[in-house]
Design a protein around this motif. Structure first.
Motif, PDB file in Angstrom:
ATOM      1  N   ILE A 114       0.846  -1.193   0.000  1.00  0.00           N
ATOM      2  CA  ILE A 114       0.000   0.000   0.000  1.00  0.00           C
ATOM      3  C   ILE A 114       0.885   1.248   0.000  1.00  0.00           C
ATOM      4  N   PRO A 115       0.654   2.192  -0.915  1.00  0.00           N
ATOM      5  CA  PRO A 115       1.469   3.411  -0.950  1.00  0.00           C
ATOM      6  C   PRO A 115       1.175   4.315   0.244  1.00  0.00           C
ATOM      7  N   LEU A 116       2.184   5.072   0.642  1.00  0.00           N
ATOM      8  CA  LEU A 116       2.069   6.026   1.741  1.00  0.00           C
ATOM      9  C   LEU A 116       2.530   7.402   1.271  1.00  0.00           C
ATOM     10  N   PRO A 117       1.995   8.468   1.862  1.00  0.00           N
ATOM     11  CA  PRO A 117       2.432   9.813   1.476  1.00  0.00           C
ATOM     12  C   PRO A 117       3.851  10.103   1.957  1.00  0.00           C
ATOM     13  N   CYS A 118       4.595  10.832   1.142  1.00  0.00           N
ATOM     14  CA  CYS A 118       5.979  11.222   1.458  1.00  0.00           C
ATOM     15  C   CYS A 118       6.107  12.727   1.226  1.00  0.00           C
ATOM     16  N   PRO A 119       5.673  13.544   2.186  1.00  0.00           N
ATOM     17  CA  PRO A 119       5.561  14.981   1.926  1.00  0.00           C
ATOM     18  C   PRO A 119       6.808  15.807   2.201  1.00  0.00           C
ATOM     19  N   ILE A 120       7.902  15.212   2.711  1.00  0.00           N
ATOM     20  CA  ILE A 120       9.022  16.016   3.204  1.00  0.00           C
ATOM     21  C   ILE A 120      10.121  16.104   2.155  1.00  0.00           C
ATOM     22  N   PRO A 121      10.332  17.262   1.557  1.00  0.00           N
ATOM     23  CA  PRO A 121      11.432  17.406   0.597  1.00  0.00           C
ATOM     24  C   PRO A 121      12.775  17.136   1.263  1.00  0.00           C
ATOM     25  N   GLY A 122      13.634  16.427   0.565  1.00  0.00           N
ATOM     26  CA  GLY A 122      14.980  16.197   1.066  1.00  0.00           C
ATOM     27  C   GLY A 122      15.134  14.997   1.967  1.00  0.00           C
ATOM     28  N   VAL A 123      14.034  14.394   2.415  1.00  0.00           N
ATOM     29  CA  VAL A 123      14.114  13.180   3.225  1.00  0.00           C
ATOM     30  C   VAL A 123      13.886  11.990   2.297  1.00  0.00           C
ATOM     31  N   PRO A 124      14.846  11.065   2.222  1.00  0.00           N
ATOM     32  CA  PRO A 124      14.733   9.969   1.257  1.00  0.00           C
ATOM     33  C   PRO A 124      13.540   9.066   1.542  1.00  0.00           C
ATOM     34  N   MET A 125      13.141   8.329   0.504  1.00  0.00           N
ATOM     35  CA  MET A 125      12.014   7.412   0.597  1.00  0.00           C
ATOM     36  C   MET A 125      12.511   5.980   0.456  1.00  0.00           C
ATOM     37  N   ALA A 126      11.823   5.065   1.121  1.00  0.00           N
ATOM     38  CA  ALA A 126      12.162   3.649   1.007  1.00  0.00           C
ATOM     39  C   ALA A 126      10.915   2.828   1.302  1.00  0.00           C
ATOM     40  N   ARG A 127      10.898   1.622   0.750  1.00  0.00           N
ATOM     41  CA  ARG A 127       9.769   0.728   0.976  1.00  0.00           C
ATOM     42  C   ARG A 127       9.921   0.036   2.324  1.00  0.00           C
ATOM     43  N   LEU A 128       8.780  -0.267   2.956  1.00  0.00           N
ATOM     44  CA  LEU A 128       8.774  -0.808   4.308  1.00  0.00           C
ATOM     45  C   LEU A 128       7.973  -2.100   4.351  1.00  0.00           C
ATOM     46  N   SER A 129       8.464  -3.065   5.127  1.00  0.00           N
ATOM     47  CA  SER A 129       7.774  -4.328   5.361  1.00  0.00           C
ATOM     48  C   SER A 129       7.493  -4.466   6.848  1.00  0.00           C
ATOM     49  N   THR A 130       6.234  -4.739   7.209  1.00  0.00           N
ATOM     50  CA  THR A 130       5.834  -4.894   8.607  1.00  0.00           C
ATOM     51  C   THR A 130       5.533  -6.352   8.915  1.00  0.00           C
ATOM     52  N   GLY A 131       5.951  -6.793  10.089  1.00  0.00           N
ATOM     53  CA  GLY A 131       5.623  -8.137  10.552  1.00  0.00           C
ATOM     54  C   GLY A 131       5.946  -8.300  12.016  1.00  0.00           C
ATOM     55  N   GLY A 132       5.519  -9.399  12.589  1.00  0.00           N
ATOM     56  CA  GLY A 132       5.713  -9.636  14.005  1.00  0.00           C
ATOM     57  C   GLY A 132       7.048 -10.255  14.355  1.00  0.00           C
ATOM     58  N   ASP A 133       7.879 -10.543  13.349  1.00  0.00           N
ATOM     59  CA  ASP A 133       9.172 -11.175  13.609  1.00  0.00           C
ATOM     60  C   ASP A 133      10.309 -10.175  13.476  1.00  0.00           C
ATOM     61  N   VAL A 134      11.368 -10.419  14.239  1.00  0.00           N
ATOM     62  CA  VAL A 134      12.578  -9.612  14.127  1.00  0.00           C
ATOM     63  C   VAL A 134      13.397 -10.150  12.956  1.00  0.00           C
ATOM     64  N   ILE A 135      13.731  -9.278  12.026  1.00  0.00           N
ATOM     65  CA  ILE A 135      14.486  -9.675  10.837  1.00  0.00           C
ATOM     66  C   ILE A 135      15.968  -9.411  11.066  1.00  0.00           C
ATOM     67  N   SER A 136      16.773 -10.416  10.792  1.00  0.00           N
ATOM     68  CA  SER A 136      18.211 -10.302  11.015  1.00  0.00           C
ATOM     69  C   SER A 136      18.943 -11.238  10.066  1.00  0.00           C
ATOM     70  N   GLY A 137      20.127 -10.844   9.656  1.00  0.00           N
ATOM     71  CA  GLY A 137      20.969 -11.712   8.856  1.00  0.00           C
ATOM     72  C   GLY A 137      20.316 -12.186   7.576  1.00  0.00           C
ATOM     73  N   ALA A 138      20.321 -13.498   7.367  1.00  0.00           N
ATOM     74  CA  ALA A 138      19.817 -14.086   6.130  1.00  0.00           C
ATOM     75  C   ALA A 138      18.321 -13.907   5.955  1.00  0.00           C
ATOM     76  N   ALA A 139      17.597 -13.574   7.025  1.00  0.00           N
ATOM     77  CA  ALA A 139      16.147 -13.361   6.923  1.00  0.00           C
ATOM     78  C   ALA A 139      15.815 -12.207   5.987  1.00  0.00           C
ATOM     79  N   TYR A 140      16.760 -11.289   5.776  1.00  0.00           N
ATOM     80  CA  TYR A 140      16.526 -10.193   4.836  1.00  0.00           C
ATOM     81  C   TYR A 140      16.370 -10.689   3.401  1.00  0.00           C
TER      82      TYR A 140
END
Length: 236
Positions: A114-140
């Motif tokens: 789902i797209p999100l608004p990015c209203p702040i000039p000069g602040v970079p944008m990146a895609r985000l993934s949400t979940g209940g697990d902690v991601i580390s190492g090879a999980a990426y």
């Protein structure tokens, strides 16, 4: 303040700030905002924000926008750097055995990302993934996004229910190396705090100048019963 929740006036725009954990709420942000603390993870995030918005709606004081601030993991982005989440997906949802795309909630007429608004000039944008697990190492390796967190998708779904747009600001606290203990997350949060405070200041300036016009009109807002549909593949 209404029902213990503080709203901030940024020019014509009223804003509710939301964070997950006190560990992320450092001196720089404490000098600027008093956020709603939801607790960690998608369940706590959804329950806490929905309850707060219901109270605000009953009082006739729904905010014009919600700003979610917090840390994230990333093995690609610079540590302590803050990004605006340009989109968010829910990595825990996998109904693919039933014929649904991974990340799509069955019978809910929303895309996996789902797209999100990015209203702040000069602040970079990146895609985000949400979940209940902690991601580390090879999980990426299984994450199709530059950032991971545990709350934003849940916060967005709550916000959509009340027709309030959500902006997500995330500072990178970990991801370059394997996580083995709590301190691997908390040790850099003071740097993230300072970066988030700077991004907040920039956002306030944008909202004061442009109000809600600064937000991406393509971002989803109000949820209604039409969001729920029965896909053709399941129609008798």
């Amino acid at each position: 303040m209404s029902g213990g929740v503080t709203l901030y006036r940024c020019g014509p725009t009223s804003v509710l700030c939301v964070m997950a954990a006190p560990a992320e709420y450092g001196a720089a942000l404490r000098a600027r905002i008093q956020p709603l603390m939801t607790g960690i993870g998608p369940v706590e995030a959804a329950v806490s924000l929905t309850a707060a918005l219901a109270r605000l709606e009953a009082a006739g004081e729904l905010p014009d926008a919600i700003v979610s601030l917090g840390s994230c993991g990333s093995r690609d982005l610079e540590h302590a750097a803050v990004c605006q989440a340009s989109s968010v997906g829910y990595r825990d949802m996998d109904a693919s055995p039933l014929g649904f795309e991974k990340g799509v909630t069955p019978l809910l007429n929303l895309p996996a990302v789902i797209p999100l608004p990015c209203p702040i000039p000069g602040v970079p944008m990146a895609r985000l993934s949400t979940g209940g697990d902690v991601i580390s190492g090879a999980a990426y390796d299984r994450i199709d996004a530059e950032m991971v967190d545990m709350e934003t998708y849940a916060l967005l779904r709550s916000a959509q229910t009340f027709g309030v747009p959500l902006i997500a600001l995330r500072g990178v606290s970990d991801g370059k190396s394997e996580l083995t203990k709590l301190e691997d997350w908390t040790s850099t949060l003071h740097h993230v705090d300072a970066s988030l405070a700077d991004a907040w200041d920039r956002l306030v300036a944008v909202l004061q100048e442009r109000g809600l016009d600064a937000l991406d009109p393509a971002a989803p807002t109000l949820q209604d019963p039409a969001c729920f549909s029965r896909p053709e593949s399941l129609t008798p």
